[in-house]
Scaffold this active site. Structure first.
Site, PDB file in Angstrom:
ATOM      1  N   LYS A   1      -5.062  51.950  48.197  1.00 24.79           N
ATOM      2  CA  LYS A   1      -5.349  53.088  49.066  1.00 24.79           C
ATOM      3  C   LYS A   1      -4.945  54.386  48.377  1.00 24.79           C
ATOM      4  O   LYS A   1      -3.920  54.454  47.707  1.00 24.79           O
ATOM      5  CB  LYS A   1      -4.595  52.954  50.396  1.00 24.79           C
ATOM      6  CG  LYS A   1      -5.122  51.837  51.281  1.00 24.79           C
ATOM      7  CD  LYS A   1      -4.401  51.825  52.617  1.00 24.79           C
ATOM      8  CE  LYS A   1      -4.980  50.760  53.549  1.00 24.79           C
ATOM      9  NZ  LYS A   1      -4.283  50.733  54.856  1.00 24.79           N
TER      10      LYS A   1
ATOM     11  N   HIS B   1      -6.840  39.415  55.468  1.00 26.23           N
ATOM     12  CA  HIS B   1      -5.552  40.077  55.637  1.00 26.23           C
ATOM     13  C   HIS B   1      -4.465  39.103  56.064  1.00 26.23           C
ATOM     14  O   HIS B   1      -3.275  39.348  55.818  1.00 26.23           O
ATOM     15  CB  HIS B   1      -5.680  41.211  56.655  1.00 26.23           C
ATOM     16  CG  HIS B   1      -4.886  42.426  56.275  1.00 26.23           C
ATOM     17  ND1 HIS B   1      -5.159  43.182  55.155  1.00 26.23           N
ATOM     18  CD2 HIS B   1      -3.804  43.005  56.852  1.00 26.23           C
ATOM     19  CE1 HIS B   1      -4.294  44.176  55.077  1.00 26.23           C
ATOM     20  NE2 HIS B   1      -3.459  44.093  56.089  1.00 26.23           N
TER      21      HIS B   1
ATOM     22  N   TYR C   1       7.878  42.544  57.549  1.00 23.40           N
ATOM     23  CA  TYR C   1       7.871  41.139  57.140  1.00 23.40           C
ATOM     24  C   TYR C   1       9.241  40.489  57.288  1.00 23.40           C
ATOM     25  O   TYR C   1       9.337  39.274  57.399  1.00 23.40           O
ATOM     26  CB  TYR C   1       7.354  41.021  55.704  1.00 23.40           C
ATOM     27  CG  TYR C   1       5.909  41.428  55.622  1.00 23.40           C
ATOM     28  CD1 TYR C   1       4.914  40.626  56.157  1.00 23.40           C
ATOM     29  CD2 TYR C   1       5.527  42.652  55.065  1.00 23.40           C
ATOM     30  CE1 TYR C   1       3.586  41.011  56.135  1.00 23.40           C
ATOM     31  CE2 TYR C   1       4.201  43.046  55.035  1.00 23.40           C
ATOM     32  CZ  TYR C   1       3.241  42.220  55.570  1.00 23.40           C
ATOM     33  OH  TYR C   1       1.926  42.619  55.567  1.00 23.40           O
TER      34      TYR C   1
ATOM     35  N   ARG D   1      -5.422  43.385  49.039  1.00 22.46           N
ATOM     36  CA  ARG D   1      -6.309  43.736  50.146  1.00 22.46           C
ATOM     37  C   ARG D   1      -7.693  43.195  49.796  1.00 22.46           C
ATOM     38  O   ARG D   1      -8.057  43.096  48.624  1.00 22.46           O
ATOM     39  CB  ARG D   1      -6.372  45.243  50.344  1.00 22.46           C
ATOM     40  CG  ARG D   1      -5.033  45.907  50.675  1.00 22.46           C
ATOM     41  CD  ARG D   1      -5.204  47.398  50.847  1.00 22.46           C
ATOM     42  NE  ARG D   1      -3.949  48.061  51.211  1.00 22.46           N
ATOM     43  CZ  ARG D   1      -3.105  48.611  50.351  1.00 22.46           C
ATOM     44  NH1 ARG D   1      -3.390  48.576  49.042  1.00 22.46           N
ATOM     45  NH2 ARG D   1      -1.985  49.184  50.758  1.00 22.46           N
TER      46      ARG D   1
ATOM     47  N   ARG E   1      -2.838  38.011  52.984  1.00 23.55           N
ATOM     48  CA  ARG E   1      -1.964  39.070  52.454  1.00 23.55           C
ATOM     49  C   ARG E   1      -0.633  39.062  53.206  1.00 23.55           C
ATOM     50  O   ARG E   1       0.434  39.189  52.605  1.00 23.55           O
ATOM     51  CB  ARG E   1      -2.656  40.422  52.592  1.00 23.55           C
ATOM     52  CG  ARG E   1      -1.827  41.626  52.151  1.00 23.55           C
ATOM     53  CD  ARG E   1      -2.732  42.859  52.125  1.00 23.55           C
ATOM     54  NE  ARG E   1      -2.010  44.106  52.197  1.00 23.55           N
ATOM     55  CZ  ARG E   1      -1.555  44.777  51.140  1.00 23.55           C
ATOM     56  NH1 ARG E   1      -1.727  44.288  49.919  1.00 23.55           N
ATOM     57  NH2 ARG E   1      -0.927  45.926  51.284  1.00 23.55           N
TER      58      ARG E   1
ATOM     59  N   HIS F   1       2.614  49.414  49.176  1.00 22.90           N
ATOM     60  CA  HIS F   1       2.998  50.224  50.322  1.00 22.90           C
ATOM     61  C   HIS F   1       3.684  51.505  49.853  1.00 22.90           C
ATOM     62  O   HIS F   1       4.534  51.467  48.960  1.00 22.90           O
ATOM     63  CB  HIS F   1       3.953  49.456  51.241  1.00 22.90           C
ATOM     64  CG  HIS F   1       3.286  48.383  52.030  1.00 22.90           C
ATOM     65  ND1 HIS F   1       3.982  47.334  52.613  1.00 22.90           N
ATOM     66  CD2 HIS F   1       1.982  48.180  52.359  1.00 22.90           C
ATOM     67  CE1 HIS F   1       3.141  46.548  53.257  1.00 22.90           C
ATOM     68  NE2 HIS F   1       1.924  47.038  53.111  1.00 22.90           N
TER      69      HIS F   1
END
Length: 320
Positions: A196, A266, A301, A172, A269, A292
Site C-alpha cells: 500500500k 486475506h 494478532y 496481500r 494472510r 504495516h
C-alpha cells in the site's frame, strides 16, 4: 409522500402476534414525517434507510414520554440515558452506535430547520465497538488447504505455488497476483513487493515456498504462457491472474479440503501473522513482514492468539 414508517411491524418474541405500537404525541409524529420527507426529497435516501431511521427515532421518542419530554426538548442527558438503557437491555455497541447515528442525523436536520438551538447529540461519543478480530484458520486447516490442489496438473501446481507463497509470506492478494518474475529471487530466497502506498519491502521466502515456485516456473508456467510476459502467475488463458479468479480458486480448494470457515486470500494472510505470533515471533518482525505502517495494526494478532488460548483452555481444562 406516504408514511415511510407505516410498514414497520412489532411482533412478540414467543407468540409472534402483532403488538400495537405506542402512540406518539402529534407533534413528534408530525416531526418524524417531515424529517422523512426531507431525507427522501433532499437527501435522496432509500425508503429502507428512511424506515430504519424512523424506527430508531420512534424508540427514542417513546422513551422520552416517560419523562414528559418531546423530541425537540430532548437534552444530552436524555440521549445518554437512552443509549445506556439500550445497552443494558442487551443491545450491542454496534446497535447503539446505529441509534446514535440516526439521532445525529435527525437533530442536525432540526438545527438546520431552526427547530432547536442546540444539538443534544453534539458532545455524545459513539459507543466503543472495538476492532473485530480477523477470522483465522488453524495450522492443520492450512495444511489441508495447501494439499487440496492437484499438483500433477498445471493449474493445480500454479494454485499450490500461489497458496504456499500467500501463506508463507503473508502477502496481500493484490501483491500476489501482481508479482512479476524479476521480483522473486530464488537464489537469495527473497521477494521484493510493493504494498500500500507503493511502499517497497523485502520478504524472505522459506524453503518450501521456494521449492513450489521453482516447480511452477519450470513446469506449469511455460505451459500456461501464450505470449511473452513477465507476470509470474498466469491464468489458463495466459493472462495475469485476477484477484477475483484467485478468490474463487481458494474458495473451491477450501471446500475440497473440508474447511468450514469461509475462505478468502486475506484469511491466509491473517493465518500467517497469527501463527507467527503463536510461535513467539517478535511483533515488530511481523509488522515488517506484513508491511504495516503502525505497530498498533499488527497488535491485533496478539489478541487473536489470546482468544485462541482462551478457547483451548475452555475446551480442555477441567476448570475451563
Amino acid at each position: 409522500m406516504g408514511k415511510p414508517y407505516a410498514n414497520a411491524k412489532s411482533t412478540g418474541a414467543r407468540d409472534r402476534r402483532r403488538v400495537k405500537k405506542p402512540e406518539l404525541p402529534a407533534q413528534d409524529a408530525d416531526l418524524l414525517l417531515r424529517f422523512a420527507d426531507s431525507q427522501l426529497v433532499e437527501q435522496g435516501l432509500s425508503t429502507h434507510t428512511i424506515n430504519a431511521y424512523g424506527s430508531d427515532l420512534r424508540f427514542f421518542a417513546i422513551a422520552l414520554q416517560s419523562s414528559d419530554t418531546g423530541l425537540l426538548a430532548a437534552q444530552r442527558a436524555d440521549v445518554m440515558a437512552f443509549l445506556s438503557s439500550r445497552i443494558s437491555d442487551g443491545s450491542s455497541a454496534r446497535s447503539a452506535a446505529r441509534l446514535l447515528s440516526a439521532l445525529r442525523r435527525f437533530y442536525a436536520w432540526c438545527l438546520r430547520e431552526k427547530l432547536i438551538v442546540e444539538n443534544p447529540t453534539a458532545l455524545v461519543s459513539s459507543p466503543g465497538m472495538g476492532r473485530p478480530l480477523p477470522k483465522v484458520i488453524t495450522e492443520s486447516e492450512v495444511q489441508a488447504l495447501l494439499q487440496a490442489p492437484l499438483a500433477s496438473e498445471d493449474l493445480g501446481l500454479r494454485d499450490r505455488a500461489m497458496l504456499e507463497l500467500l501463506y508463507g509470506c503473508g502477502l496481500r492478494v493484490s501483491e500476489l497476483v501482481g508479482l512479476t518474475v524479476d521480483q522473486v529471487n530464488l537464489n537469495q530466497g527473497v521477494m521484493r513487493v510493493w504494498g500500500k502506498g507503493s511502499k517497497e519491502r523485502l520478504i524472505p521466502m522459506g524453503d518450501v515456498s521456494i521449492d513450489w515456485i521453482t516447480r511452477y516456473m519450470s513446469v506449469a508456467r511455460p505451459s500456461l504462457m501464450r505470449d511473452s510476459t513477465d507476470v509470474l502467475f498466469l491464468s489458463n488463458r495466459g493472462a495475469a491472474m485476477t484477484r477475483q479468479a484467485f478468490w474463487y480458486r481458494i474458495r473451491a480448494h477450501g471446500i475440497s479440503a473440508g474447511i468450514r470457515t469461509p475462505l478468502s486470500p486475506h484469511v491466509l494472510r491473517h493465518a500467517f501473522a497469527t501463527h507467527l505470533v503463536n510461535h513467539d515471533a517478535d511483533l515488530r518482525v511481523v509488522q515488517l513482514l506484513l508491511g504495516h505502517s503502525n505497530l498498533s495494526t499488527t497488535q491485533i494478532y496478539t489478541h487473536v492468539a489470546s482468544e485462541r488460548l482462551k478457547s483451548l483452555h475452555r475446551a480442555h481444562h477441567p476448570r475451563g
